[in-house]
Design a protein around this motif. Structure first.
Motif, PDB file in Angstrom:
ATOM      1  N   GLU A 171      10.703  -1.491   2.676  1.00  0.00           N
ATOM      2  CA  GLU A 171      10.498  -0.454   3.700  1.00  0.00           C
ATOM      3  C   GLU A 171       9.522  -0.935   4.767  1.00  0.00           C
ATOM      4  O   GLU A 171       8.437  -1.419   4.466  1.00  0.00           O
ATOM      5  N   CYS A 172       9.927  -0.791   6.030  1.00  0.00           N
ATOM      6  CA  CYS A 172       9.079  -1.205   7.145  1.00  0.00           C
ATOM      7  C   CYS A 172       9.516  -0.440   8.387  1.00  0.00           C
ATOM      8  O   CYS A 172      10.350  -0.892   9.144  1.00  0.00           O
ATOM      9  N   GLY A 173       8.960   0.727   8.581  1.00  0.00           N
ATOM     10  CA  GLY A 173       9.328   1.535   9.731  1.00  0.00           C
ATOM     11  C   GLY A 173       9.091   3.000   9.442  1.00  0.00           C
ATOM     12  O   GLY A 173       9.050   3.421   8.287  1.00  0.00           O
ATOM     13  N   GLN A 174       8.929   3.778  10.510  1.00  0.00           N
ATOM     14  CA  GLN A 174       8.720   5.232  10.425  1.00  0.00           C
ATOM     15  C   GLN A 174       7.324   5.566   9.883  1.00  0.00           C
ATOM     16  O   GLN A 174       7.129   6.559   9.186  1.00  0.00           O
ATOM     17  N   TYR A 175       6.353   4.736  10.189  1.00  0.00           N
ATOM     18  CA  TYR A 175       4.975   4.905   9.745  1.00  0.00           C
ATOM     19  C   TYR A 175       4.130   5.556  10.844  1.00  0.00           C
ATOM     20  O   TYR A 175       4.480   5.570  12.024  1.00  0.00           O
ATOM     21  N   ASN A 176       2.993   6.092  10.434  1.00  0.00           N
ATOM     22  CA  ASN A 176       2.046   6.666  11.370  1.00  0.00           C
ATOM     23  C   ASN A 176       0.745   6.914  10.625  1.00  0.00           C
ATOM     24  O   ASN A 176       0.753   7.171   9.416  1.00  0.00           O
ATOM     25  N   LYS A 177      -0.378   6.884  11.337  1.00  0.00           N
ATOM     26  CA  LYS A 177      -1.671   7.123  10.696  1.00  0.00           C
ATOM     27  C   LYS A 177      -1.792   8.540  10.163  1.00  0.00           C
ATOM     28  O   LYS A 177      -2.663   8.825   9.349  1.00  0.00           O
ATOM     29  N   LEU A 178      -0.888   9.449  10.605  1.00  0.00           N
ATOM     30  CA  LEU A 178      -0.910  10.817  10.089  1.00  0.00           C
ATOM     31  C   LEU A 178      -0.316  10.906   8.689  1.00  0.00           C
ATOM     32  O   LEU A 178      -0.550  11.891   7.985  1.00  0.00           O
ATOM     33  N   TRP A 179       0.487   9.904   8.278  1.00  0.00           N
ATOM     34  CA  TRP A 179       1.060   9.912   6.926  1.00  0.00           C
ATOM     35  C   TRP A 179       0.986   8.504   6.306  1.00  0.00           C
ATOM     36  O   TRP A 179       1.979   7.902   5.959  1.00  0.00           O
ATOM     37  N   PRO A 180      -0.225   7.978   6.127  1.00  0.00           N
ATOM     38  CA  PRO A 180      -0.393   6.590   5.670  1.00  0.00           C
ATOM     39  C   PRO A 180      -0.052   6.352   4.203  1.00  0.00           C
ATOM     40  O   PRO A 180       0.150   5.201   3.803  1.00  0.00           O
ATOM     41  N   ASP A 181       0.015   7.414   3.392  1.00  0.00           N
ATOM     42  CA  ASP A 181       0.230   7.238   1.952  1.00  0.00           C
ATOM     43  C   ASP A 181       1.699   7.202   1.565  1.00  0.00           C
ATOM     44  O   ASP A 181       2.024   6.834   0.436  1.00  0.00           O
ATOM     45  N   ILE A 182       2.605   7.585   2.468  1.00  0.00           N
ATOM     46  CA  ILE A 182       4.010   7.712   2.084  1.00  0.00           C
ATOM     47  C   ILE A 182       4.926   6.702   2.765  1.00  0.00           C
ATOM     48  O   ILE A 182       6.094   6.594   2.416  1.00  0.00           O
ATOM     49  N   HIS A 183       4.413   5.968   3.756  1.00  0.00           N
ATOM     50  CA  HIS A 183       5.165   4.884   4.374  1.00  0.00           C
ATOM     51  C   HIS A 183       4.209   3.723   4.620  1.00  0.00           C
ATOM     52  O   HIS A 183       3.050   3.934   4.987  1.00  0.00           O
ATOM     53  N   MET A 184       4.699   2.518   4.451  1.00  0.00           N
ATOM     54  CA  MET A 184       3.866   1.347   4.665  1.00  0.00           C
ATOM     55  C   MET A 184       3.804   0.961   6.137  1.00  0.00           C
ATOM     56  O   MET A 184       4.796   1.064   6.859  1.00  0.00           O
ATOM     57  N   PHE A 185       2.636   0.502   6.561  1.00  0.00           N
ATOM     58  CA  PHE A 185       2.533  -0.174   7.831  1.00  0.00           C
ATOM     59  C   PHE A 185       3.097  -1.584   7.659  1.00  0.00           C
ATOM     60  O   PHE A 185       3.129  -2.115   6.538  1.00  0.00           O
ATOM     61  N   PRO A 186       3.568  -2.236   8.725  1.00  0.00           N
ATOM     62  CA  PRO A 186       4.243  -3.533   8.576  1.00  0.00           C
ATOM     63  C   PRO A 186       3.414  -4.592   7.855  1.00  0.00           C
ATOM     64  O   PRO A 186       3.958  -5.392   7.076  1.00  0.00           O
ATOM     65  N   GLU A 187       2.115  -4.599   8.102  1.00  0.00           N
ATOM     66  CA  GLU A 187       1.269  -5.592   7.424  1.00  0.00           C
ATOM     67  C   GLU A 187       1.261  -5.353   5.917  1.00  0.00           C
ATOM     68  O   GLU A 187       1.197  -6.295   5.116  1.00  0.00           O
ATOM     69  N   GLU A 188       1.333  -4.083   5.510  1.00  0.00           N
ATOM     70  CA  GLU A 188       1.386  -3.759   4.086  1.00  0.00           C
ATOM     71  C   GLU A 188       2.724  -4.156   3.485  1.00  0.00           C
ATOM     72  O   GLU A 188       2.801  -4.557   2.318  1.00  0.00           O
ATOM     73  N   THR A 189       3.781  -4.049   4.278  1.00  0.00           N
ATOM     74  CA  THR A 189       5.101  -4.472   3.807  1.00  0.00           C
ATOM     75  C   THR A 189       5.087  -5.939   3.422  1.00  0.00           C
ATOM     76  O   THR A 189       5.597  -6.327   2.355  1.00  0.00           O
ATOM     77  N   ALA A 190       4.515  -6.768   4.274  1.00  0.00           N
ATOM     78  CA  ALA A 190       4.445  -8.204   3.975  1.00  0.00           C
ATOM     79  C   ALA A 190       3.607  -8.459   2.725  1.00  0.00           C
ATOM     80  O   ALA A 190       3.973  -9.269   1.864  1.00  0.00           O
ATOM     81  N   GLN A 191       2.480  -7.777   2.599  1.00  0.00           N
ATOM     82  CA  GLN A 191       1.624  -7.947   1.425  1.00  0.00           C
ATOM     83  C   GLN A 191       2.321  -7.477   0.161  1.00  0.00           C
ATOM     84  O   GLN A 191       2.198  -8.087  -0.907  1.00  0.00           O
ATOM     85  N   ALA A 192       3.093  -6.392   0.258  1.00  0.00           N
ATOM     86  CA  ALA A 192       3.833  -5.898  -0.911  1.00  0.00           C
ATOM     87  C   ALA A 192       4.831  -6.942  -1.389  1.00  0.00           C
ATOM     88  O   ALA A 192       5.072  -7.076  -2.597  1.00  0.00           O
TER      89      ALA A 192
END
Length: 367
Positions: free
Chosen positions: A281-302
């Protein structure tokens, strides 16, 4: 004035209740009797499914209105492509007669066709135009054409679904698919929607996290994700969400579903890794919902956490469901993947991805 406001509010509520009751795309409801089956799940508490961490926090009414206002009225630069994206057309015979090694084809967003060990498997087959209960309630797909229409797909041996949100579980797609699918595999509770849409009970297998099953020489393992569920205002968290591990004797694939970044990626990597290929998963993220979607940098780390040899960013390239530009996910994740020495690919929609050739693949920036 007060009487007018109350009258309008009542009419809105009644219209919503009528819409939900008579419009089939909302799906089914988990009954009290069915909930009794789920009490053995560690994720099921007080009538609802929970994440391992106590997230997401239920927003207040004012917070919900604020998020809705930002989503619908914030102008996003480059929010959608200026022209239709390149899509490779796929012939039905090329699928039906395929006898080669494991390969996958991306429909955009999180939908895939997987051909593995002679089996045709669909993953989160949302192949409709709009990820919403009605066409007027959401933005349309970036592309008018799909690589192949549902009607032209050959027999599908199995379908894997990660959760019940509209951009992953689509009423119209399931209705068109159900008679050509051998078996549906879904997280706990999601079967109620399929049943409501006419799928036979015998063709549905609900699974809890860490539960596995064997299917025609393959293994499907339902694994954790950090997300939420619900198709209408009053049934949030009534069904479970998940990721999936798909493995044969020689190959392992991971599908993230929707998930925020958390320790479960390392846990899955330790239990089932290393993976030949991870769809992340990499997309549809926002700082308003950080716990339910990954930011792109987190996707790579995952991907690193999973011990994935190659990752493919997904959940982008089809719909506008957040406030970032449509290319932001792929631009940021590829930069971070390079920093982490994580191999990645990002093929065009409709391109076949052959597992045996993943590490030799590279991607031109078609976006």
């Amino acid at each position: 004035m007060l009487l007018t406001i109350v009258s309008i509010s009542v009419l809105v509520v009644l219209a919503y209740l009528a819409f939900v009751k008579f419009y089939p795309s909302f799906g089914g409801d988990v009954t009290t009797e069915r909930q009794k089956i789920y009490v053995t799940s560690a994720q099921f508490q007080d009538g609802k499914f929970k994440n391992t961490k106590n997230v997401p926090k239920d927003p207040s009414f004012s917070e919900t209105l604020s998020i809705a206002r930002k989503f619908f009225f914030t102008k996003v630069e480059n929010g959608k492509p200026q022209a239709e994206l390149p899509v490779h057309a796929v012939d039905s015979l090329s699928i039906a007669e395929y006898k080669g090694g494991t390969r996958m084809m991306w429909f955009g967003h999180s939908a895939f066709l997987l051909q593995m060990k002679g089996q045709n498997i669909l993953i989160d087959p949302m192949l409709g135009e709009v990820p919403a209960p009605h066409k007027m309630m959401g933005s349309t797909r970036f592309n008018l054409e799909l690589p192949i229409e549902i009607e032209k797909l050959p027999k599908i041996d199995a379908v894997l679904i990660s959760h019940d949100h509209y951009d992953h579980l689509d009423y119209g797609s399931i209705v068109k698919l159900k008679d050509k699918v051998g078996q549906f595999y879904v997280p706990l509770g999601v079967g109620v929607h399929l049943e409501a849409w006419g799928v036979q009970d015998a063709k549905i297998k609900e699974m809890d996290w860490w539960q596995g099953t064997t299917f025609n020489g393959l293994q499907f393992i339902c694994t954790p994700a950090q997300h939420f569920s619900g198709r209408k205002l009053n049934n949030g968290q009534s069904t479970l969400w998940s990721s999936w591990v798909i493995q044969s004797e020689t190959e392992k694939i991971f599908f993230s579903g929707d998930s925020g970044y958390s320790s479960h990626f390392k846990e899955i990597g330790e239990a089932y890794g290393p993976f030949d290929f991870a769809l992340m998963e990499c997309g549809q993220y926002n700082k308003l919902w950080p716990d339910i979607h990954m930011f792109p940098e987190e996707t790579a780390q995952a991907g690193v956490d999973l011990k994935a040899k190659t990752i493919m960013p997904i959940h982008w390239g089809a719909f506008k469901l957040a406030l970032h530009s449509w290319t932001d996910p792929i631009e940021r994740v590829t930069k971070k993947a390079k920093d982490l020495n994580q191999h990645w690919i990002a093929p065009e929609i409709g391109t076949f991805i052959h597992l045996e050739a993943l590490e030799g693949n590279s991607t031109e920036p078609w976006w």
